[in-house]
Motif scaffolding. Structure first.
Motif, short mmCIF file in Angstrom:
data_model
loop_
_atom_site.label_atom_id
_atom_site.label_comp_id
_atom_site.label_asym_id
_atom_site.label_seq_id
_atom_site.Cartn_x
_atom_site.Cartn_y
_atom_site.Cartn_z
N THR A 12 -9.87 6.21 -3.06
CA THR A 12 -8.93 5.65 -2.06
C THR A 12 -9.66 4.80 -1.04
O THR A 12 -9.08 3.84 -0.50
N ILE A 23 -9.50 1.25 -1.86
CA ILE A 23 -8.17 0.64 -1.64
C ILE A 23 -7.98 0.30 -0.16
O ILE A 23 -7.55 -0.81 0.20
N ALA A 37 0.52 4.69 -7.83
CA ALA A 37 -0.79 5.27 -7.52
C ALA A 37 -1.89 4.56 -8.30
O ALA A 37 -1.67 3.98 -9.37
N ALA A 38 -3.10 4.64 -7.75
CA ALA A 38 -4.26 4.02 -8.39
C ALA A 38 -4.65 4.79 -9.65
O ALA A 38 -4.29 5.96 -9.82
N TYR A 82 0.83 -1.21 0.00
CA TYR A 82 0.00 0.00 0.00
C TYR A 82 0.86 1.25 0.00
O TYR A 82 0.54 2.26 -0.63
#
Length: 501
Positions: A85, A88, A78-79, A73
Protein backbone atom coordinates in the motif's frame (compact mmCIF):
# COMPACT_ATOMS: atom_id res chain seq x y z
CA UNK A 1 2.94 24.16 -34.79
CA UNK A 2 1.54 27.67 -34.74
CA UNK A 3 -1.90 26.31 -35.68
CA UNK A 4 -1.81 23.85 -32.74
CA UNK A 5 -0.79 26.62 -30.32
CA UNK A 6 -3.56 28.88 -31.59
CA UNK A 7 -6.09 26.04 -31.18
CA UNK A 8 -4.96 25.31 -27.61
CA UNK A 9 -5.01 28.99 -26.58
CA UNK A 10 -8.07 30.29 -28.37
CA UNK A 11 -10.46 27.48 -29.34
CA UNK A 12 -13.53 27.35 -27.08
CA UNK A 13 -13.60 23.54 -27.30
CA UNK A 14 -10.46 23.21 -25.15
CA UNK A 15 -12.44 23.53 -21.92
CA UNK A 16 -14.86 20.67 -22.63
CA UNK A 17 -12.03 18.51 -24.02
CA UNK A 18 -9.95 18.88 -20.86
CA UNK A 19 -12.95 18.10 -18.65
CA UNK A 20 -13.65 14.99 -20.75
CA UNK A 21 -9.98 14.04 -20.44
CA UNK A 22 -10.14 14.27 -16.65
CA UNK A 23 -13.34 12.18 -16.64
CA UNK A 24 -11.71 9.58 -18.93
CA UNK A 25 -8.62 9.29 -16.73
CA UNK A 26 -10.79 9.09 -13.61
CA UNK A 27 -12.95 6.38 -15.20
CA UNK A 28 -9.90 4.38 -16.17
CA UNK A 29 -8.42 4.84 -12.72
CA UNK A 30 -11.56 3.73 -10.89
CA UNK A 31 -12.13 0.63 -13.03
CA UNK A 32 -8.63 -0.81 -12.83
CA UNK A 33 -6.69 -2.16 -9.90
CA UNK A 34 -4.67 0.24 -7.86
CA UNK A 35 -1.17 0.56 -9.15
CA UNK A 36 1.87 2.81 -9.07
CA UNK A 37 1.39 4.84 -12.26
CA UNK A 38 -2.31 5.74 -12.33
CA UNK A 39 -2.01 9.13 -10.51
CA UNK A 40 0.50 10.66 -12.90
CA UNK A 41 -1.94 10.34 -15.82
CA UNK A 42 -3.62 13.60 -14.68
CA UNK A 43 -0.44 15.68 -15.02
CA UNK A 44 -0.48 15.93 -18.85
CA UNK A 45 -4.00 17.37 -18.64
CA UNK A 46 -2.84 20.04 -16.18
CA UNK A 47 0.12 20.82 -18.47
CA UNK A 48 -2.25 21.11 -21.43
CA UNK A 49 -4.51 23.45 -19.42
CA UNK A 50 -1.47 25.60 -18.55
CA UNK A 51 -0.71 26.00 -22.25
CA UNK A 52 -4.08 27.70 -22.79
CA UNK A 53 -3.01 30.56 -20.47
CA UNK A 54 -6.60 30.70 -19.21
CA UNK A 55 -6.60 30.97 -15.44
CA UNK A 56 -10.12 29.67 -14.92
CA UNK A 57 -9.47 26.58 -17.07
CA UNK A 58 -6.20 25.88 -15.19
CA UNK A 59 -8.04 26.08 -11.85
CA UNK A 60 -10.87 23.85 -13.08
CA UNK A 61 -8.60 21.19 -14.60
CA UNK A 62 -6.29 21.10 -11.55
CA UNK A 63 -9.16 20.83 -9.06
CA UNK A 64 -10.91 18.09 -11.05
CA UNK A 65 -7.61 16.22 -11.40
CA UNK A 66 -7.01 16.30 -7.62
CA UNK A 67 -10.58 15.20 -6.97
CA UNK A 68 -10.35 12.38 -9.53
CA UNK A 69 -6.94 11.32 -8.20
CA UNK A 70 -8.15 10.66 -4.67
CA UNK A 71 -11.58 9.45 -5.77
CA UNK A 72 -9.80 6.75 -7.75
CA UNK A 73 -7.84 5.73 -4.66
CA UNK A 74 -11.08 5.32 -2.68
CA UNK A 75 -13.27 3.42 -5.15
CA UNK A 76 -10.75 1.61 -7.39
CA UNK A 77 -10.47 -2.21 -7.12
CA UNK A 78 -7.91 -3.48 -4.63
CA UNK A 79 -4.28 -3.81 -5.64
CA UNK A 80 -2.86 -7.16 -6.70
CA UNK A 81 -1.78 -9.49 -3.88
CA UNK A 82 1.59 -8.71 -2.55
CA UNK A 83 1.55 -5.10 -3.82
CA UNK A 84 2.45 -2.79 -0.91
CA UNK A 85 0.00 0.00 0.00
CA UNK A 86 2.90 2.35 0.66
CA UNK A 87 3.70 2.36 -3.05
CA UNK A 88 0.11 3.26 -3.90
CA UNK A 89 0.04 6.17 -1.41
CA UNK A 90 3.46 7.35 -2.56
CA UNK A 91 2.15 7.42 -6.12
CA UNK A 92 -0.92 9.40 -5.13
CA UNK A 93 1.01 11.94 -3.04
CA UNK A 94 3.68 12.40 -5.67
CA UNK A 95 0.97 12.90 -8.30
CA UNK A 96 -0.76 15.39 -5.99
CA UNK A 97 2.46 17.37 -5.55
CA UNK A 98 3.09 17.26 -9.30
CA UNK A 99 -0.43 18.54 -10.06
CA UNK A 100 -0.11 21.35 -7.49
CA UNK A 101 3.34 22.31 -8.82
CA UNK A 102 2.10 22.31 -12.42
CA UNK A 103 -0.98 24.26 -11.30
CA UNK A 104 1.22 26.94 -9.72
CA UNK A 105 3.64 27.05 -12.64
CA UNK A 106 0.75 27.25 -15.09
CA UNK A 107 -0.73 30.26 -13.26
CA UNK A 108 2.67 31.95 -13.21
CA UNK A 109 3.09 31.35 -16.93
CA UNK A 110 -0.45 32.58 -17.60
CA UNK A 111 0.10 35.78 -15.61
CA UNK A 112 3.48 36.34 -17.26
CA UNK A 113 1.97 35.94 -20.72
CA UNK A 114 -0.89 38.31 -19.88
CA UNK A 115 1.59 40.85 -18.58
CA UNK A 116 3.66 40.48 -21.75
CA UNK A 117 0.56 40.91 -23.92
CA UNK A 118 -0.41 43.97 -21.87
CA UNK A 119 3.06 45.47 -22.33
CA UNK A 120 2.92 44.78 -26.04
CA UNK A 121 -0.50 46.46 -26.23
CA UNK A 122 0.78 49.47 -24.28
CA UNK A 123 3.87 49.66 -26.49
CA UNK A 124 1.70 49.49 -29.60
CA UNK A 125 -0.63 52.17 -28.25
CA UNK A 126 2.35 54.32 -27.30
CA UNK A 127 3.78 53.93 -30.78
CA UNK A 128 0.45 54.90 -32.31
CA UNK A 129 0.09 57.83 -29.91
CA UNK A 130 3.57 59.05 -30.83
CA UNK A 131 2.79 58.68 -34.50
CA UNK A 132 -0.42 60.68 -34.18
CA UNK A 133 1.36 63.21 -31.97
CA UNK A 134 3.99 63.70 -34.66
CA UNK A 135 1.24 64.18 -37.22
CA UNK A 136 -0.68 66.65 -35.05
CA UNK A 137 2.47 68.52 -34.06
CA UNK A 138 3.80 68.37 -37.65
CA UNK A 139 7.06 66.80 -36.47
CA UNK A 140 9.65 64.99 -38.57
CA UNK A 141 13.09 63.61 -37.63
CA UNK A 142 16.65 64.01 -38.83
CA UNK A 143 20.00 62.78 -37.53
CA UNK A 144 23.56 64.06 -38.04
CA UNK A 145 26.62 61.80 -37.75
CA UNK A 146 29.81 63.77 -37.12
CA UNK A 147 31.99 60.91 -38.40
CA UNK A 148 30.34 60.54 -41.81
CA UNK A 149 29.27 64.23 -41.93
CA UNK A 150 25.91 63.04 -43.25
CA UNK A 151 22.38 63.99 -42.18
CA UNK A 152 19.81 61.20 -42.34
CA UNK A 153 16.21 62.27 -43.01
CA UNK A 154 13.01 60.35 -42.42
CA UNK A 155 10.28 60.34 -45.06
CA UNK A 156 8.36 63.19 -43.41
CA UNK A 157 11.51 65.37 -43.38
CA UNK A 158 12.15 64.66 -47.04
CA UNK A 159 8.59 65.67 -47.91
CA UNK A 160 8.79 68.82 -45.80
CA UNK A 161 12.14 69.93 -47.25
CA UNK A 162 11.17 68.98 -50.79
CA UNK A 163 14.13 66.61 -51.37
CA UNK A 164 14.17 63.05 -52.68
CA UNK A 165 17.39 61.76 -51.06
CA UNK A 166 17.27 60.33 -47.51
CA UNK A 167 20.87 61.45 -46.87
CA UNK A 168 22.31 64.96 -47.25
CA UNK A 169 25.54 66.64 -46.33
CA UNK A 170 25.34 69.41 -43.75
CA UNK A 171 25.83 71.99 -46.50
CA UNK A 172 22.99 70.51 -48.56
CA UNK A 173 20.79 70.43 -45.48
CA UNK A 174 21.24 74.09 -44.53
CA UNK A 175 20.73 75.16 -48.15
CA UNK A 176 17.13 73.98 -47.84
CA UNK A 177 16.45 76.98 -45.63
CA UNK A 178 16.32 80.74 -46.18
CA UNK A 179 19.70 82.35 -46.88
CA UNK A 180 19.68 84.56 -43.81
CA UNK A 181 19.30 81.57 -41.46
CA UNK A 182 21.73 79.05 -43.00
CA UNK A 183 24.75 80.16 -40.97
CA UNK A 184 22.72 80.11 -37.76
CA UNK A 185 21.44 76.57 -38.36
CA UNK A 186 24.98 75.29 -39.06
CA UNK A 187 26.22 77.04 -35.92
CA UNK A 188 23.43 75.49 -33.81
CA UNK A 189 24.26 71.99 -35.06
CA UNK A 190 27.94 72.38 -34.13
CA UNK A 191 26.94 73.96 -30.81
CA UNK A 192 24.71 71.00 -29.96
CA UNK A 193 27.55 68.64 -30.93
CA UNK A 194 30.35 70.34 -29.01
CA UNK A 195 28.54 71.68 -25.95
CA UNK A 196 25.91 68.92 -25.78
CA UNK A 197 23.02 71.34 -25.46
CA UNK A 198 19.65 71.73 -27.14
CA UNK A 199 19.14 74.47 -29.70
CA UNK A 200 15.95 75.73 -31.35
CA UNK A 201 15.70 78.11 -34.27
CA UNK A 202 12.67 79.29 -36.26
CA UNK A 203 13.15 80.01 -39.93
CA UNK A 204 11.60 79.65 -43.37
CA UNK A 205 12.32 77.19 -46.15
CA UNK A 206 14.30 78.30 -49.16
CA UNK A 207 11.94 79.62 -51.82
CA UNK A 208 13.72 77.61 -54.51
CA UNK A 209 12.92 74.29 -52.82
CA UNK A 210 9.45 74.95 -51.51
CA UNK A 211 7.08 77.76 -50.72
CA UNK A 212 8.65 79.79 -47.88
CA UNK A 213 6.73 78.13 -45.05
CA UNK A 214 7.78 78.63 -41.43
CA UNK A 215 9.22 75.81 -39.34
CA UNK A 216 11.24 75.14 -36.17
CA UNK A 217 14.67 73.51 -36.50
CA UNK A 218 15.51 71.66 -33.28
CA UNK A 219 18.88 69.99 -32.57
CA UNK A 220 19.79 68.00 -29.46
CA UNK A 221 22.65 65.62 -28.52
CA UNK A 222 22.10 61.87 -28.75
CA UNK A 223 22.05 60.52 -25.16
CA UNK A 224 23.90 57.32 -26.20
CA UNK A 225 26.22 58.39 -29.01
CA UNK A 226 28.00 61.71 -28.28
CA UNK A 227 29.21 61.96 -31.87
CA UNK A 228 25.65 62.13 -33.18
CA UNK A 229 23.04 64.88 -33.18
CA UNK A 230 19.34 64.20 -33.36
CA UNK A 231 16.90 66.76 -34.57
CA UNK A 232 13.27 67.64 -35.30
CA UNK A 233 11.59 69.74 -37.93
CA UNK A 234 8.25 71.23 -36.95
CA UNK A 235 5.94 72.87 -39.47
CA UNK A 236 4.66 76.07 -37.82
CA UNK A 237 3.12 77.64 -40.93
CA UNK A 238 -0.44 77.16 -39.64
CA UNK A 239 0.42 78.92 -36.38
CA UNK A 240 1.93 81.80 -38.34
CA UNK A 241 -1.15 81.99 -40.54
CA UNK A 242 -3.37 82.09 -37.48
CA UNK A 243 -1.15 84.74 -35.92
CA UNK A 244 -1.28 86.78 -39.14
CA UNK A 245 -5.08 86.43 -39.28
CA UNK A 246 -5.37 87.45 -35.64
CA UNK A 247 -3.09 90.43 -36.20
CA UNK A 248 -5.17 91.44 -39.23
CA UNK A 249 -8.41 91.11 -37.26
CA UNK A 250 -6.95 93.19 -34.43
CA UNK A 251 -5.83 95.84 -36.93
CA UNK A 252 -9.30 95.92 -38.47
CA UNK A 253 -10.88 96.24 -35.03
CA UNK A 254 -8.55 99.11 -34.12
CA UNK A 255 -9.28 100.88 -37.41
CA UNK A 256 -13.03 100.40 -36.91
CA UNK A 257 -12.84 101.58 -33.30
CA UNK A 258 -10.82 104.65 -34.31
CA UNK A 259 -13.33 105.56 -37.01
CA UNK A 260 -16.36 105.44 -34.73
CA UNK A 261 -17.70 108.71 -33.25
CA UNK A 262 -18.09 107.15 -29.81
CA UNK A 263 -15.12 106.31 -27.63
CA UNK A 264 -14.37 102.57 -27.70
CA UNK A 265 -12.48 100.59 -25.07
CA UNK A 266 -11.93 96.95 -24.14
CA UNK A 267 -10.94 95.10 -20.99
CA UNK A 268 -9.83 91.59 -20.08
CA UNK A 269 -12.23 89.11 -18.52
CA UNK A 270 -10.79 90.15 -15.14
CA UNK A 271 -11.80 93.77 -15.76
CA UNK A 272 -8.37 95.22 -16.61
CA UNK A 273 -8.71 97.90 -19.31
CA UNK A 274 -6.33 97.07 -22.19
CA UNK A 275 -7.39 99.25 -25.14
CA UNK A 276 -8.63 102.79 -25.79
CA UNK A 277 -9.56 104.06 -29.24
CA UNK A 278 -8.13 107.10 -31.03
CA UNK A 279 -11.29 109.08 -30.24
CA UNK A 280 -10.52 108.59 -26.55
CA UNK A 281 -6.94 109.75 -27.09
CA UNK A 282 -8.05 112.88 -28.97
CA UNK A 283 -10.72 113.73 -26.40
CA UNK A 284 -8.51 113.32 -23.33
CA UNK A 285 -5.31 114.66 -24.92
CA UNK A 286 -3.36 111.76 -23.43
CA UNK A 287 -1.72 108.66 -24.89
CA UNK A 288 -3.64 105.40 -25.14
CA UNK A 289 -1.16 103.83 -22.70
CA UNK A 290 -1.87 106.54 -20.11
CA UNK A 291 -5.62 106.17 -20.54
CA UNK A 292 -5.44 102.38 -20.16
CA UNK A 293 -3.24 102.51 -17.07
CA UNK A 294 -4.77 105.56 -15.35
CA UNK A 295 -8.40 105.65 -16.56
CA UNK A 296 -9.90 106.11 -13.10
CA UNK A 297 -8.03 109.39 -12.55
CA UNK A 298 -9.63 110.80 -15.73
CA UNK A 299 -13.06 110.56 -14.06
CA UNK A 300 -14.48 113.38 -11.96
CA UNK A 301 -13.52 112.87 -8.29
CA UNK A 302 -17.19 112.88 -7.24
CA UNK A 303 -17.97 110.03 -9.68
CA UNK A 304 -14.98 107.72 -9.07
CA UNK A 305 -16.24 105.65 -6.14
CA UNK A 306 -19.62 104.86 -7.68
CA UNK A 307 -18.06 104.17 -11.10
CA UNK A 308 -15.45 101.79 -9.70
CA UNK A 309 -17.96 100.01 -7.45
CA UNK A 310 -20.41 99.43 -10.30
CA UNK A 311 -17.62 98.24 -12.65
CA UNK A 312 -16.31 95.76 -10.05
CA UNK A 313 -19.84 94.44 -9.55
CA UNK A 314 -20.32 93.98 -13.31
CA UNK A 315 -16.99 92.12 -13.61
CA UNK A 316 -17.80 89.86 -10.66
CA UNK A 317 -21.30 89.00 -11.92
CA UNK A 318 -20.56 89.16 -15.70
CA UNK A 319 -23.58 91.41 -16.18
CA UNK A 320 -23.85 94.34 -18.64
CA UNK A 321 -22.37 97.62 -17.37
CA UNK A 322 -24.08 100.99 -17.86
CA UNK A 323 -23.43 104.22 -16.00
CA UNK A 324 -23.14 108.00 -16.43
CA UNK A 325 -20.05 109.85 -15.21
CA UNK A 326 -17.87 112.82 -16.13
CA UNK A 327 -14.57 112.42 -18.04
CA UNK A 328 -11.79 115.01 -18.13
CA UNK A 329 -11.42 116.64 -21.55
CA UNK A 330 -8.05 117.86 -22.90
CA UNK A 331 -8.97 121.48 -22.04
CA UNK A 332 -9.58 120.59 -18.38
CA UNK A 333 -13.39 120.51 -18.57
CA UNK A 334 -15.30 117.47 -17.28
CA UNK A 335 -17.94 116.24 -19.74
CA UNK A 336 -20.77 113.83 -19.03
CA UNK A 337 -20.58 110.43 -20.78
CA UNK A 338 -22.93 107.48 -20.98
CA UNK A 339 -20.62 104.48 -20.64
CA UNK A 340 -21.65 100.89 -21.24
CA UNK A 341 -19.91 97.52 -21.67
CA UNK A 342 -20.92 93.95 -22.50
CA UNK A 343 -19.16 90.68 -21.60
CA UNK A 344 -17.89 88.83 -24.71
CA UNK A 345 -17.85 85.02 -24.87
CA UNK A 346 -16.10 82.63 -27.26
CA UNK A 347 -17.70 79.66 -29.05
CA UNK A 348 -17.13 77.47 -25.97
CA UNK A 349 -19.07 79.85 -23.74
CA UNK A 350 -15.93 81.10 -21.98
CA UNK A 351 -15.88 84.75 -20.93
CA UNK A 352 -12.86 86.24 -22.73
CA UNK A 353 -13.15 90.03 -22.58
CA UNK A 354 -15.31 93.15 -22.25
CA UNK A 355 -16.30 95.50 -25.09
CA UNK A 356 -17.27 98.99 -24.02
CA UNK A 357 -18.10 102.44 -25.35
CA UNK A 358 -18.45 105.93 -23.94
CA UNK A 359 -20.78 108.48 -25.60
CA UNK A 360 -20.52 112.20 -24.87
CA UNK A 361 -23.91 113.33 -23.52
CA UNK A 362 -22.82 116.68 -22.12
CA UNK A 363 -25.02 118.61 -24.58
CA UNK A 364 -28.01 116.40 -23.81
CA UNK A 365 -27.31 116.85 -20.10
CA UNK A 366 -27.33 120.62 -20.59
CA UNK A 367 -30.62 120.43 -22.50
CA UNK A 368 -32.13 118.20 -19.81
CA UNK A 369 -30.98 120.62 -17.14
CA UNK A 370 -32.43 123.55 -19.07
CA UNK A 371 -35.70 121.71 -19.60
CA UNK A 372 -35.85 120.86 -15.91
CA UNK A 373 -35.25 124.48 -15.02
CA UNK A 374 -37.98 125.57 -17.44
CA UNK A 375 -40.33 122.97 -15.97
CA UNK A 376 -39.63 124.19 -12.46
CA UNK A 377 -40.18 127.79 -13.59
CA UNK A 378 -43.45 126.75 -15.27
CA UNK A 379 -44.63 125.00 -12.14
CA UNK A 380 -43.78 128.08 -10.05
CA UNK A 381 -45.76 130.22 -12.49
CA UNK A 382 -48.70 127.84 -12.44
CA UNK A 383 -48.66 127.81 -8.64
CA UNK A 384 -48.75 131.60 -8.53
CA UNK A 385 -51.75 132.11 -10.81
CA UNK A 386 -55.29 132.30 -9.44
CA UNK A 387 -56.74 130.09 -12.17
CA UNK A 388 -56.80 126.36 -11.67
CA UNK A 389 -54.59 124.14 -13.80
CA UNK A 390 -54.11 120.40 -13.97
CA UNK A 391 -52.69 117.83 -16.43
CA UNK A 392 -53.65 114.24 -17.13
CA UNK A 393 -51.80 111.42 -18.90
CA UNK A 394 -53.32 109.32 -21.70
CA UNK A 395 -55.05 107.16 -19.06
CA UNK A 396 -56.58 110.34 -17.56
CA UNK A 397 -54.57 110.13 -14.35
CA UNK A 398 -53.43 113.33 -12.63
CA UNK A 399 -49.78 114.16 -13.36
CA UNK A 400 -49.93 117.73 -12.00
CA UNK A 401 -52.35 120.18 -10.40
CA UNK A 402 -51.79 123.58 -8.78
CA UNK A 403 -53.23 124.79 -5.53
CA UNK A 404 -56.07 126.71 -7.23
CA UNK A 405 -57.26 123.52 -8.97
CA UNK A 406 -57.07 121.66 -5.68
CA UNK A 407 -59.18 124.35 -4.02
CA UNK A 408 -61.81 124.21 -6.78
CA UNK A 409 -62.11 120.43 -6.48
CA UNK A 410 -62.01 120.54 -2.68
CA UNK A 411 -65.81 120.72 -2.44
CA UNK A 412 -65.93 117.19 -3.84
CA UNK A 413 -62.64 115.26 -3.47
CA UNK A 414 -59.08 116.40 -3.08
CA UNK A 415 -57.09 115.41 -6.25
CA UNK A 416 -53.89 113.38 -5.90
CA UNK A 417 -51.14 112.47 -8.34
CA UNK A 418 -51.86 109.16 -10.03
CA UNK A 419 -55.59 109.30 -9.32
CA UNK A 420 -58.07 108.97 -12.17
CA UNK A 421 -60.16 111.99 -13.16
CA UNK A 422 -63.30 109.88 -12.73
CA UNK A 423 -62.23 109.05 -9.17
CA UNK A 424 -62.05 112.73 -8.23
CA UNK A 425 -65.08 113.81 -10.26
CA UNK A 426 -67.51 111.46 -8.60
CA UNK A 427 -70.07 111.79 -5.84
CA UNK A 428 -73.38 109.97 -5.28
CA UNK A 429 -76.22 111.85 -6.95
CA UNK A 430 -73.85 114.38 -8.59
CA UNK A 431 -73.34 114.66 -12.34
CA UNK A 432 -69.76 115.27 -13.63
CA UNK A 433 -70.37 113.65 -17.00
CA UNK A 434 -70.03 116.89 -19.01
CA UNK A 435 -66.57 117.47 -17.56
CA UNK A 436 -65.25 113.89 -17.90
CA UNK A 437 -66.70 113.17 -21.34
CA UNK A 438 -65.55 116.51 -22.80
CA UNK A 439 -61.98 115.96 -21.55
CA UNK A 440 -61.92 112.45 -22.99
CA UNK A 441 -63.38 113.58 -26.31
CA UNK A 442 -60.80 116.37 -26.61
CA UNK A 443 -57.99 113.83 -26.16
CA UNK A 444 -59.35 111.20 -28.53
CA UNK A 445 -60.20 113.76 -31.25
CA UNK A 446 -57.06 115.82 -30.51
CA UNK A 447 -58.99 119.07 -30.61
CA UNK A 448 -59.28 121.91 -28.11
CA UNK A 449 -62.52 122.10 -26.12
CA UNK A 450 -63.96 124.99 -24.08
CA UNK A 451 -67.10 124.82 -21.97
CA UNK A 452 -68.77 126.27 -18.86
CA UNK A 453 -69.48 123.86 -16.04
CA UNK A 454 -70.96 124.44 -12.61
CA UNK A 455 -69.18 122.34 -10.03
CA UNK A 456 -71.73 120.33 -8.02
CA UNK A 457 -72.56 121.55 -4.52
CA UNK A 458 -71.13 124.97 -5.40
CA UNK A 459 -72.40 128.14 -7.03
CA UNK A 460 -69.13 128.40 -8.97
CA UNK A 461 -69.28 128.43 -12.76
CA UNK A 462 -65.91 127.43 -14.20
CA UNK A 463 -64.79 127.83 -17.78
CA UNK A 464 -62.77 124.73 -18.71
CA UNK A 465 -60.25 124.95 -21.56
CA UNK A 466 -58.94 121.52 -22.59
CA UNK A 467 -55.69 121.33 -24.62
CA UNK A 468 -54.92 117.82 -25.90
CA UNK A 469 -51.47 116.36 -26.71
CA UNK A 470 -50.17 112.87 -27.61
CA UNK A 471 -49.16 112.15 -24.02
CA UNK A 472 -52.35 113.49 -22.38
CA UNK A 473 -54.29 116.71 -21.81
CA UNK A 474 -53.80 120.02 -19.97
CA UNK A 475 -56.84 121.73 -18.49
CA UNK A 476 -57.19 125.39 -17.47
CA UNK A 477 -59.99 126.22 -14.94
CA UNK A 478 -61.14 129.86 -14.89
CA UNK A 479 -63.91 130.71 -12.38
CA UNK A 480 -66.55 133.05 -13.85
CA UNK A 481 -68.51 135.73 -11.94
CA UNK A 482 -72.22 135.05 -12.61
CA UNK A 483 -75.47 135.97 -10.90
CA UNK A 484 -78.23 133.59 -9.92
CA UNK A 485 -80.15 134.13 -13.17
CA UNK A 486 -77.11 133.37 -15.32
CA UNK A 487 -76.23 130.41 -13.08
CA UNK A 488 -79.67 128.92 -13.78
CA UNK A 489 -79.17 129.48 -17.51
CA UNK A 490 -75.73 127.77 -17.40
CA UNK A 491 -77.17 124.77 -15.57
CA UNK A 492 -80.02 124.58 -18.10
CA UNK A 493 -77.51 124.79 -20.99
CA UNK A 494 -75.41 122.04 -19.40
CA UNK A 495 -78.42 119.73 -19.21
CA UNK A 496 -79.27 120.55 -22.84
CA UNK A 497 -75.64 119.87 -24.02
CA UNK A 498 -75.57 116.54 -22.23
CA UNK A 499 -78.83 115.62 -23.92
CA UNK A 500 -77.42 116.59 -27.33
CA UNK A 501 -74.20 114.60 -26.72
Amino acid sequence: MSTINDFIKQHPAMGPLLVLGVVAVCTTDTTTQLGFAHGVLYTPLVVLASLTSRSQLIHLTSLLSLAGLWLGYVISPAAPDGFATVYILANRWLATLAIILLWWLGLLASNAQKEQEHQQTVALQTTEDLRYARVVASLSHWQFDDHSKVIHLDQASQTLLGVTEPELTLEQFVQCFADKSQATIKHNVHLALKQQQVSLFETQLCEENRSPIWLNVIAYPDPVYPEQIRGLLQNTEQSHQKADMLAEQQLRFIQLADSMPVKVWTATAAGVVDFASLTFVEFCGKSAKTIVQDWLNLIHPDDRDSTLAQWQYAVATKTPYKIEFRILRADGVYCWHLTSALPIYNASGEHICWFGSAMDISEQKALWLKADQMRQSLYQTLESITDGFFSLDKDFRFTYFNQSAADLFAHNKQPALGKLLTEICYAPGKDFSLLTTTVQRAFYKQQTEQFLFVLPDTAIAVEFSVYPAEQGVSVLMQPQAVNQQNLALIQSATISRLTDD
